[in-house]
Design an enzyme around this catalytic site. Structure first.
Site, PDB file in Angstrom:
ATOM      1  N   VAL A  11      48.319  44.590  37.109  1.00  0.00           N
ATOM      2  CA  VAL A  11      49.621  44.628  36.905  1.00  0.00           C
ATOM      3  C   VAL A  11      50.447  44.597  38.200  1.00  0.00           C
ATOM      4  O   VAL A  11      49.703  44.764  39.205  1.00  0.00           O
ATOM      5  CB  VAL A  11      50.193  45.805  36.512  1.00  0.00           C
ATOM      6  CG1 VAL A  11      49.902  46.110  34.849  1.00  0.00           C
ATOM      7  CG2 VAL A  11      49.794  47.186  36.932  1.00  0.00           C
ATOM      8  N   SER A  12      51.684  44.283  38.267  1.00  0.00           N
ATOM      9  CA  SER A  12      52.323  43.622  39.559  1.00  0.00           C
ATOM     10  C   SER A  12      52.881  45.042  39.997  1.00  0.00           C
ATOM     11  O   SER A  12      53.129  44.983  41.371  1.00  0.00           O
ATOM     12  CB  SER A  12      53.371  42.665  39.173  1.00  0.00           C
ATOM     13  OG  SER A  12      52.656  41.453  38.652  1.00  0.00           O
TER      14      SER A  12
END
Length: 186
Positions: A11-12
């Site tokens: 995930v970012s």
């Protein structure tokens, strides 16, 4: 003997959740990055590539979780398959082994290009939305990490020779943010 089933999730941002990415997929070990996929500079990605051995299978929810651009996607898949590791993308239901035929390579390139295109569209829409919000006067940008007093204190300490990495830790910001404040002072 079959190898291990190794999951890779990404995930970012730190507040995003990776739970749904490989939910219901049987894996022996999972490597999780909370970092942008804009490049290959991700610690858990590198650890995963070092960890896997011939006969292992790497499972990734979707291509855009492994890489955000086509060049990186192809390079990562090549690095893994060169080690005789199988790469499976769950969402796209695609598998790559290094012995892939022309159709498999075409699919990797087309699907990877679509993922890159989708990311570009998201960034374009974001820029358009910000521009419209600025016109309406409702967009103010991010709240500064440091108030005016703390920013001045940071600049004074930097001028006194305190290393940037020490300043970043002391003020609870990244080194890049330290440089942003120092450039703004100039």
């Amino acid at each position: 003997m079959t190898g291990q089933r190794v999951g890779y999730v990404r995930v970012s941002t730190l507040d995003q959740n990776t739970i749904r990415q490989l939910a219901g997929v049987d894996v022996d070990r999972v490597f999780e990055d909370k970092a942008s996929g804009k490049d290959q500079n991700r610690p858990e990605l590198e650890e995963m590539i070092k960890f896997v051995r011939e006969g292992d299978t790497v499972l990734v929810h979707s291509m855009d979780r492994l890489a955000r651009n086509l060049d990186d996607l192809r390079l990562i898949v090549r690095r893994l398959t060169a080690k005789r590791v199988r790469v499976e993308f769950v969402k796209e239901q695609l598998c790559f082994t290094g012995d892939d035929n022309a159709m498999a390579n075409l699919l990797l390139n087309v699907m990877g290009a679509f993922a890159e295109f989708e990311r570009s569209l998201i960034r374009e829409r974001q820029r358009e939305g910000i521009a419209l919000a600025k016109k309406r006067g409702v967009y103010r940008g991010r709240t500064p990490s440091l108030d005016t007093f703390r920013a001045a204190e940071l600049c004074e300490k930097a001028a006194a020779g305190v290393p940037k990495s020490v300043l970043a830790r002391e003020f609870g910001i990244s080194r890049e943010t330290v440089y942003v404040y120092l450039r703004a002072k100039v």
